[in-house]
Design a protein around this motif. Structure first.
Motif, short mmCIF file in Angstrom:
data_model
loop_
_atom_site.label_atom_id
_atom_site.label_comp_id
_atom_site.label_asym_id
_atom_site.label_seq_id
_atom_site.Cartn_x
_atom_site.Cartn_y
_atom_site.Cartn_z
N ASN A 130 9.72 2.16 0.57
CA ASN A 130 10.39 3.18 -0.21
C ASN A 130 9.63 4.51 -0.17
O ASN A 130 8.44 4.55 0.15
CB ASN A 130 10.56 2.73 -1.67
CG ASN A 130 9.26 2.30 -2.31
OD1 ASN A 130 8.72 1.25 -1.98
ND2 ASN A 130 8.75 3.11 -3.21
N PHE A 131 10.36 5.57 -0.49
CA PHE A 131 9.81 6.92 -0.59
C PHE A 131 9.92 7.37 -2.04
O PHE A 131 10.93 7.11 -2.70
CB PHE A 131 10.56 7.89 0.34
CG PHE A 131 10.55 7.45 1.78
CD1 PHE A 131 9.47 7.75 2.60
CD2 PHE A 131 11.62 6.74 2.33
CE1 PHE A 131 9.45 7.34 3.92
CE2 PHE A 131 11.61 6.33 3.64
CZ PHE A 131 10.52 6.64 4.45
N LEU A 132 8.89 8.07 -2.53
CA LEU A 132 8.84 8.49 -3.93
C LEU A 132 8.70 10.00 -4.02
O LEU A 132 7.92 10.62 -3.28
CB LEU A 132 7.68 7.83 -4.67
CG LEU A 132 7.64 6.31 -4.76
CD1 LEU A 132 6.88 5.73 -3.56
CD2 LEU A 132 6.96 5.86 -6.04
N VAL A 139 3.38 17.90 -8.79
CA VAL A 139 4.48 17.30 -8.03
C VAL A 139 3.86 16.59 -6.83
O VAL A 139 2.81 17.01 -6.32
CB VAL A 139 5.51 18.34 -7.55
CG1 VAL A 139 6.23 18.98 -8.73
CG2 VAL A 139 4.84 19.43 -6.71
N LYS A 140 4.49 15.50 -6.40
CA LYS A 140 3.97 14.81 -5.23
C LYS A 140 5.08 14.03 -4.54
O LYS A 140 6.10 13.69 -5.15
CB LYS A 140 2.82 13.88 -5.60
CG LYS A 140 3.13 12.81 -6.62
CD LYS A 140 1.85 12.06 -7.01
CE LYS A 140 2.13 10.97 -8.03
NZ LYS A 140 0.89 10.26 -8.42
N ALA A 189 0.85 -1.19 0.00
CA ALA A 189 0.00 0.00 0.00
C ALA A 189 0.88 1.24 0.00
O ALA A 189 2.04 1.20 0.44
CB ALA A 189 -0.94 0.01 1.20
N GLY A 190 0.32 2.33 -0.50
CA GLY A 190 1.06 3.58 -0.55
C GLY A 190 0.16 4.77 -0.31
O GLY A 190 -1.08 4.66 -0.32
N ALA A 191 0.76 5.92 -0.08
CA ALA A 191 0.03 7.17 0.12
C ALA A 191 0.91 8.32 -0.34
O ALA A 191 2.14 8.20 -0.38
CB ALA A 191 -0.36 7.35 1.58
N PHE A 192 0.29 9.44 -0.71
CA PHE A 192 1.07 10.60 -1.16
C PHE A 192 0.31 11.89 -0.90
O PHE A 192 -0.91 11.89 -0.71
CB PHE A 192 1.40 10.48 -2.65
CG PHE A 192 0.22 10.65 -3.57
CD1 PHE A 192 -0.20 11.92 -3.99
CD2 PHE A 192 -0.48 9.55 -4.04
CE1 PHE A 192 -1.28 12.08 -4.84
CE2 PHE A 192 -1.57 9.68 -4.88
CZ PHE A 192 -1.97 10.96 -5.29
N ILE A 193 1.05 12.99 -0.89
CA ILE A 193 0.48 14.33 -0.92
C ILE A 193 1.10 15.04 -2.11
O ILE A 193 2.24 14.76 -2.49
CB ILE A 193 0.75 15.11 0.39
CG1 ILE A 193 2.27 15.18 0.67
CG2 ILE A 193 0.02 14.48 1.55
CD1 ILE A 193 2.60 16.09 1.85
N GLY A 194 0.35 15.94 -2.74
CA GLY A 194 0.87 16.60 -3.93
C GLY A 194 0.21 17.94 -4.18
O GLY A 194 -0.68 18.38 -3.44
#
Length: 245
Positions: free
Chosen positions: A231-233, A205-206, A191-196
């Motif tokens: 990991n970080f993206l 950009v995120k 699973a993953g999550a992001f802010i952008g």
């Protein structure tokens, strides 16, 4: 005759104004489907290791790139994607005898084809600059894996002796059944999550993070699994059809 000219001119002006309003409405109407391209950096490591392994404090640098779809209108959307992503870690193992200390450092590089499936919330309308928050699961296929290794030994008797490199090189890692010795699991689920932040032009950009749920290998001796991806993206992308004219 003059009245005819005046009436015709008024009609032309009205038609032109209506056309401009219609064009403006068409331009600003959001479509249900948009496509985008994106690329960026990843910082990678492993967790849930065996007791005899240690990870480096440094995150291993990689890259990613692919395509993404935005399905929906308003502030909520579904964003599936397909991308190549590089994961891995730097891990060390060590052993001691009566006269020597041996340390092996491995730089692991995993090449995945990954499909993230994110639900995204946006802070404003599509025709404006807006913040975004997204989260969801992913599935990934491990296409290839390498290990760049270096083995050093040092005397435990003469402590002033410098470590010596006794072996180094790069090898291909086997991918397939994690229950077989020295093979890595050929798929991953997590699973993953992001802010952008997305601009009205479609550029965005995120920054986000991913956590793998499956262990990469099975230790037949100890009877347990070990090594999971995280990991970080950091991503830059462009969503087509979002530019407000």
């Amino acid at each position: 005759m003059k009245k005819t000219y005046v009436i015709a001119a008024a009609m032309l002006v009205t038609m032109g104004a209506n056309a401009q309003v219609m064009e403006k409405d068409i331009v600003k109407k959001e479509r249900m489907l948009h496509w985008g391209v994106e690329a960026g950096l990843t910082l990678n490591n492993l967790y849930h290791l065996q007791d005899e392994f240690q990870t480096s404090n440094m995150l291993k640098v990689g890259g990613h790139g692919g395509v993404v779809a935005n399905i929906g209108s308003g502030r909520w959307a579904f964003q599936p994607g397909v991308r190549y992503i590089m994961k891995g870690a730097v891990i060390t193992t060590s052993s001691n005898t009566a006269i020597t200390h041996t340390e092996t450092k491995s730089k692991l590089t995993f090449h995945y084809v990954e499909m993230p499936l994110n639900i995204v919330w946006s802070s404003g309308n599509w025709s404006s600059n807006r913040f975004q928050v997204g989260a969801g699961p992913y599935v990934a296929y491990l296409a290839n894996a390498q290990d760049k290794y270096k083995v050093k030994t040092k005397s435990t008797v003469n402590v002033d002796d410098e470590p010596k490199v006794v072996s180094e090189g790069q090898r291909q890692l086997e991918v397939g059944d994690p229950y077989k010795n020295n093979q890595l699991r050929n798929y991953d689920i997590g699973a993953g999550a992001f802010i952008g932040y997305q601009m009205a032009s479609g550029v965005y950009v995120k920054a986000g993070a991913e956590l793998g749920f499956l262990d990469l290998q099975k230790n037949n001796t100890l009877g347990k699994f070990y090594e999971r991806n995280y990991n970080f993206l950091f991503t830059v992308g462009y969503m087509f059809g979002y530019k407000c004219k």
